[in-house]
Scaffold this active site. Sequence first.
Site, mmCIF file in Angstrom:
data_model
loop_
_atom_site.group_PDB
_atom_site.id
_atom_site.type_symbol
_atom_site.label_atom_id
_atom_site.label_comp_id
_atom_site.label_asym_id
_atom_site.label_seq_id
_atom_site.Cartn_x
_atom_site.Cartn_y
_atom_site.Cartn_z
ATOM 1 N N SER A 1 89.945 56.532 -80.587
ATOM 2 C CA SER A 1 89.051 56.873 -81.957
ATOM 3 C C SER A 1 87.801 57.537 -81.329
ATOM 4 O O SER A 1 87.199 58.649 -81.789
ATOM 5 C CB SER A 1 88.513 55.647 -82.604
ATOM 6 O OG SER A 1 89.883 55.385 -83.005
ATOM 7 N N ASN A 2 87.022 57.081 -80.287
ATOM 8 C CA ASN A 2 86.019 57.612 -79.488
ATOM 9 C C ASN A 2 86.286 58.946 -78.827
ATOM 10 O O ASN A 2 85.298 59.658 -78.330
ATOM 11 C CB ASN A 2 85.400 56.618 -78.843
ATOM 12 C CG ASN A 2 84.640 55.378 -79.487
ATOM 13 O OD1 ASN A 2 83.759 55.438 -80.060
ATOM 14 N ND2 ASN A 2 85.534 54.244 -79.440
ATOM 15 N N LYS B 1 95.992 46.483 -79.291
ATOM 16 C CA LYS B 1 94.480 46.467 -79.424
ATOM 17 C C LYS B 1 94.011 46.061 -80.922
ATOM 18 O O LYS B 1 94.571 46.545 -81.792
ATOM 19 C CB LYS B 1 93.996 47.796 -79.105
ATOM 20 C CG LYS B 1 92.620 48.028 -79.234
ATOM 21 C CD LYS B 1 91.949 49.310 -79.240
ATOM 22 C CE LYS B 1 90.529 49.382 -79.421
ATOM 23 N NZ LYS B 1 89.748 50.847 -79.282
#
Length: 377
Positions: free
Chosen positions: A107-108, A233
Site C-alpha cells: 500500500s505504501n 499480514k
Amino acid sequence: MAPHSDAPSPTGSFTAGFNRIPPFQDVATPALHISTLEPHSPLSSSYSSSTSEPSGFHITRPLVPGVYVPTLCFFEEGTEDLDLDTIARHAVRLARAGVTGLCTQGSNGEAVHLTHAERRLVTATTRKALNDAGFAHMPLIVGCGAQSTRETIQHCREAWEAGGDYALVLPPSYYASLFAPASGTVFDFFTAVADASPIPIIIYNYPGGAGGLDLSSDVIIKLSEHPNIVGVKLTCGNTGKLNRVAAATRAAAGKSYNPEKPDFLVLAGSADFTMQALIAGGHGILAGLANIAPRACVRIIELYHQGRIAEAQALQEVVARGDWTAIQGGVVGCKSGMQGWMGYGGYARSPLPKPTPEQARAWKEGFRELVLLEKSL
C-alpha cells in the site's frame, strides 16, 4: 501505516512470460534483466542494470520472524517517472538497519499508481540493489493483488520473473456484495491464485484497502492449510484474530513447529501494535513506519525476546505515537516526513496531493520524537 478503523483514509498490460513459468534455480549470482522497457524509455533512470538472465534472483529465502518493510516508491520531481536511484538506495538503507525483509508494491509502494512494467522494474531494482550490497539472502515480498483472479496470477508470475520471493495478495473487493456467503468466493480466489502462483502467497487482510472486506480468522486458518499459502499480514489491527490464527497454525504444525522458521508467518500490519502482536503469538510486523524508523521497530522485537519488557514498552509508546502521524498522513505524510528529516522522499504520484507548507511542517513535527529515537539507536 495503513489506517485502522479509528482513522480516516488519507486523501497497458504486460503479458510476456504469462504462459511460461521457468523452473526455479538455486543460484546466488545477482542479475537484472528488464525487457519491458526500451533503452530510452521515460521510465529509465541513471541506475544501471545488467542484461544477464534473471535466474540469479532465484535462491531459497525462507520467511523468518522479524521486521518486514513495505517500501515506498520514489518518483522524479516534475515528471513523476520512477526514481530508481532512490528506490535502490532506500532498500539498502533499510537492509543495513537490520530489517528481516522488504516488500515492494504494498500500500505504501503506490502499486495502484504503477503499470505492470513499472511494478516489475521497481521489484527488479530492489532485488538487484540488495544483492549488490551483500543482502542476497534477504527475502523480497511483492504486492500482487488485483480485482480478477487472472490478473492476480499474472502479477504473481511477473513478480517471480522480477526477483520476488513471495506474493502479498489483497482479496478482491469491487464486487464484494456479489460474493458467495461465508466468503466462499474469497476462499476460491486465494486457492486458485495459490495453485497457479510460482511463488508462495501471503494473505493481506486490510479492510481499509479492500472496501471494508475483513477476512475472519476461520477463513484465514482454512486458507493456511494450502501448501502454497505461507503467511498473513493483519492490518485490521485485531489482536484477537491474530492470536487465533497464530495458535491454530502453530498447533497444526505440531511437533515440527519451529519458532525460528514457522511454516505460517503471522505478521501485524502496523508498527503501533508490535508488542501486542508478539504477546499474542505473532512473529513480527510488516509495517510502513519502518521506512522511517527501521532500527526502532527492530529494537522493540529484540528487547521483547530478551525479556526486557519495560524497555520494549517504552520504545513501543514512541513508535505508536509516530505511527499515528503516519496513519493520519498516509503515504503523502510519510514521504513528507522523510523529506523533512532525511532529505529524500519527494511526492506521491498524482492524483495524490502535494502537501501544503503547513502540512509538511506538521508532519515533520509529528515524527520528531520517533526520528530522535531512531538516531539514538
